[in-house]
Design an enzyme around this catalytic site. Sequence first.
Site, PDB file in Angstrom:
ATOM      1  N   SER A 185       0.825  -1.198   0.000  1.00 13.99           N
ATOM      2  CA  SER A 185       0.000   0.000   0.000  1.00 13.99           C
ATOM      3  C   SER A 185       0.870   1.263   0.000  1.00 13.99           C
ATOM      4  CB  SER A 185      -0.962  -0.043   1.198  1.00 13.99           C
ATOM      5  OG  SER A 185      -1.979   0.903   1.028  1.00 13.99           O
ATOM      6  N   ASP A 209       0.054  -4.297  -3.966  1.00 14.18           N
ATOM      7  CA  ASP A 209      -1.083  -3.408  -4.184  1.00 14.18           C
ATOM      8  C   ASP A 209      -0.737  -1.958  -3.800  1.00 14.18           C
ATOM      9  OD1 ASP A 209      -3.601  -3.475  -5.393  1.00 14.18           O
ATOM     10  OD2 ASP A 209      -4.635  -3.287  -3.487  1.00 14.18           O
ATOM     11  N   HIS A 270      -7.449  -5.686  -0.737  1.00 15.31           N
ATOM     12  CA  HIS A 270      -6.206  -4.911  -0.644  1.00 15.31           C
ATOM     13  C   HIS A 270      -5.161  -5.662   0.187  1.00 15.31           C
ATOM     14  CE1 HIS A 270      -3.763  -1.344  -0.761  1.00 15.31           C
ATOM     15  NE2 HIS A 270      -3.894  -1.053   0.519  1.00 15.31           N
TER      16      HIS A 270
END
Length: 332
Positions: A185, A209, A270
Amino acid sequence: MKLLVVLAAFIALCAGTAIPLMPGDNSHYVEGESRYIWMPDGEGVPHLVDLREPVDEDFLRTRNGTNNHYWLYTRLNPTNPQRIVHGNVHTIWSSNYNASRPLKVIAHGWNNNLNSNINPLLRDAFLNVSDANVIVLDWYHLAGGFYTSAVRGIPSVGYSLGMFLVWLIDTAGGNWDTVHLVGHSLGAHVVGNAGRAAGGRAARVTGLDPAGPLWGGNSNALNANDGVYVECIHTDGGLLGIHDPIGNANFYPNGGRNPQPGCWISTCSHSRAYQLFASTVVNNHLNGQMCDNIDQVQHNQCSGRTFPMGNGVLPKSGSGLFRLTTTSSYPY
Ligand SMILES: *[C@@H]1O[C@H](CO)[C@@H](O)[C@H](O)[C@H]1NC(C)=O
Ligand SMILES: *[C@@H]1O[C@H](CO)[C@@H](O)[C@H](O)[C@H]1NC(C)=O
Ligand SMILES: *[C@@H]1O[C@H](CO)[C@@H](O)[C@H](O)[C@H]1NC(C)=O
């Protein structure tokens, strides 16, 4: 009056400012338009983030990369970390750092810290398959702030990590050919900036991600020059993650979007990126199939050569778009 209320709600929705009600569900979200998005913390609990929250300049005056903490794990201390302090050589000599062994670096995302799920998961996976130096970056002091402020602070956090690694290797030895930086992230953009600060010498950079909100067209985002080989694993593309292929090799498990198998909501999809990656480090069993373009990725029409997703192997090189299908639970 009733019509007015309905109209007002409609206008709010159009302007992307409606507050989404179901925790973790980002099905309302339109990239570049929506004001609110649910983001998971280190335990996967969704928090509502306001993407127009003004950046807290006071907060950023005292919180930046100089507050990064670096924690070393090895097979000699697999669960009790040793802190290495940039500039303090004593903290290297008194640790289990071994310059002859590979170096893995893990960077967490927004609202995570040293103890967040991703860290023990990836640490254990790496130590399971190789006797490596595993350094976990804890940047909670900044990651715990507003999302908008955390985004603003990423270049500093990443730069400091890069400078720390240069110092560590210059001081205690090590080999850039065995350095693997991994971030999830916002952490993906952290390791991107770290790799850049280190002159692109790290053998591998893996973005799990990479965070999407506020990163479209952002020159501080992870890119293919940040390491010798840069790869991304996209699992919530277009929502919490970037869907665009920003690395050399770009993997799209199940098409790269929410919902991933076994997930119903975006926050779950996610987090799936680091769960898949941890599994490949141990099992090296998920192979992507090359696609000619993003349309083929979307429509599951990829028929090119296969290329392993993730894993902890060095060196690794390759480029392109790769799609694969996973199952809904470990080892996926
Ligand atoms: C970074 O944070 C430190 C410690 O909180 C502070 O002393 C320093 O002034 C900050 N640096 C910048 C460039 O803001
Ligand atoms: C460092 O790692 C090398 C290679 O694995 C090993 O031969 C050596 O014994 C290690 N040194 C120490 C002090 O553990
Ligand atoms: C790696 O994981 C396997 C399976 O969980 C376990 O049996 C093995 O003991 C682990 N090896 C190390 C070195 O941790």
